[in-house]
Scaffold this motif. Structure first.
Motif, PDB file in Angstrom:
ATOM      1  N   ASP A 291     -29.970  16.049  -0.114  1.00  0.00           N
ATOM      2  CA  ASP A 291     -29.485  14.661  -0.066  1.00  0.00           C
ATOM      3  C   ASP A 291     -28.377  14.479  -1.105  1.00  0.00           C
ATOM      4  O   ASP A 291     -28.575  13.900  -2.167  1.00  0.00           O
ATOM      5  N   GLY A 292     -27.194  15.011  -0.805  1.00  0.00           N
ATOM      6  CA  GLY A 292     -26.073  14.884  -1.730  1.00  0.00           C
ATOM      7  C   GLY A 292     -26.174  15.854  -2.891  1.00  0.00           C
ATOM      8  O   GLY A 292     -27.074  16.690  -2.985  1.00  0.00           O
ATOM      9  N   GLU A 306     -20.974  14.106  -2.947  1.00  0.00           N
ATOM     10  CA  GLU A 306     -20.942  15.020  -1.810  1.00  0.00           C
ATOM     11  C   GLU A 306     -19.946  16.122  -2.116  1.00  0.00           C
ATOM     12  O   GLU A 306     -18.870  15.871  -2.662  1.00  0.00           O
ATOM     13  N   LYS A 319     -20.234   9.224  -4.880  1.00  0.00           N
ATOM     14  CA  LYS A 319     -20.624   8.210  -3.913  1.00  0.00           C
ATOM     15  C   LYS A 319     -21.298   7.011  -4.548  1.00  0.00           C
ATOM     16  O   LYS A 319     -20.985   5.872  -4.251  1.00  0.00           O
TER      17      LYS A 319
END
Length: 322
Positions: A291-292, A306, A319
């Protein structure tokens, strides 16, 4: 009511003077005969008028901090400048201690309707000139008889800078305007005051690394500062607080230029030792759902990011802030 402040007539004054001369009137008789009286000569230099020069010492301390900005670009280092306590001498006594070749710049203080003198040592001028044009910081003990055109330009730059710093240092006590009058190299030709007149000597020592300290003097005639004697005795400091934006900008730039290590961690999987010892080139390790990317600044997690590519180089796109 009787008028107690009536002045004596000319006949009464004449009779009083004749009585004193003839002895009919005793000079020791009258009112307030027990008071002590000290003689006073009009036009004499009463040094007690200026007290302990408290305000002048504060001005010199502030000037010493300000004038460092004049020598910094020349010496390429921040010199330490200390003021000496103001000293009173006759101009003849002061000039007797000077060399026959000096840089003597005379200026006029418009608001005080008086003059001042800036005294620079030739060896210090040579040091400033050499450093200003890329040379090393070194002393020049060789005596000279005249300044070169380049040294004259350095003297002009330093003198103008010192006058600006003096105006800034004085402004909390009173605003002054200093105007250049002339420049001499022989103390005998520097017309500041009469040789028997008293002057206030403000000396400043500049500490330089690996060489002897340099110094310069600012001379005020006592008569120039007498009109503001009450201000110079005052111990009340100005309520004006100067906002030193240059210092703030330098501090801000220094803080903003501190390097901090950053790292972006895609995943931190765990593996057994038994499997790790069997790893070989070409093996693939599954990372699981990601997740990222965790973005760290000096080991502190600050962003979710990311991973990607820009201009042919791996990069991360921030992000959200954590």
């Amino acid at each position: 009511m009787a008028n107690t402040s009536r002045k004596l007539s000319s006949d009464e004054v004449s009779a009083l003077m004749e009585g004193l001369k003839s002895g009919e009137i005793n000079a020791g008789e009258g009112l307030n005969t027990d008071l002590e009286v000290s003689s006073f000569t009009f036009g004499s230099d009463n040094l007690e008028l200026l007290g302990d020069y408290y305000a002048l010492r504060l001005i010199n301390e502030r000037f010493a901090r300000l004038v460092r900005s004049i020598f910094l670009p020349m010496l390429r280092l921040q010199p330490k400048i200390n003021p000496f306590p103001p000293e009173v001498k006759t101009y003849d006594e002061y000039s007797a201690g000077l060399e026959s070749f000096m840089s003597l710049s005379t200026s006029r203080i418009e608001e005080l309707r008086g003059s001042m003198l800036l005294v620079l040592d030739p060896s210090f001028i040579s040091i400033l000139t050499n450093c200003y044009y890329g040379g090393k910081l070194a002393s020049f003990p060789t005596k000279k008889a005249e300044f070169t055109a380049t040294e004259e330009r350095i003297i002009e730059i330093v003198s103008d800078g010192i006058r600006r710093c003096l105006e800034n240092a004085w402004k909390d006590l009173m605003p002054i305007t200093i105007r250049h009058v002339g420049r001499e190299v022989n103390p005998q030709f520097a017309t500041l005051v009469e040789s028997t007149d008293s002057v206030i000597i403000c000396s400043f020592v500049i500490q330089l690394p690996n060489i002897d300290s340099a110094s310069f003097d600012i001379i005020y005639p006592l008569q120039t500062l007498k009109p503001i004697a009450s201000l110079l005795r005052s111990r009340v400091q100005s309520d004006v607080v100067e906002d030193d934006t240059s210092w703030r900008e330098k501090l801000q730039n220094s803080i903003l230029n501190i390097p901090l290590p950053v790292s972006a961690i895609l995943s931190e999987p765990q593996i057994k030792v038994s499997k790790m010892v069997r790893l070989k080139k070409g093996d693939i390790l599954p990372l699981g759902p990601v997740d990222g990317v965790n973005f760290f600044v000096k080991e502190k997690l600050l962003f979710k990011a990311e991973i990607g590519e820009t201009n042919g180089q791996a990069a991360v796109s921030l992000k959200s802030r954590i």
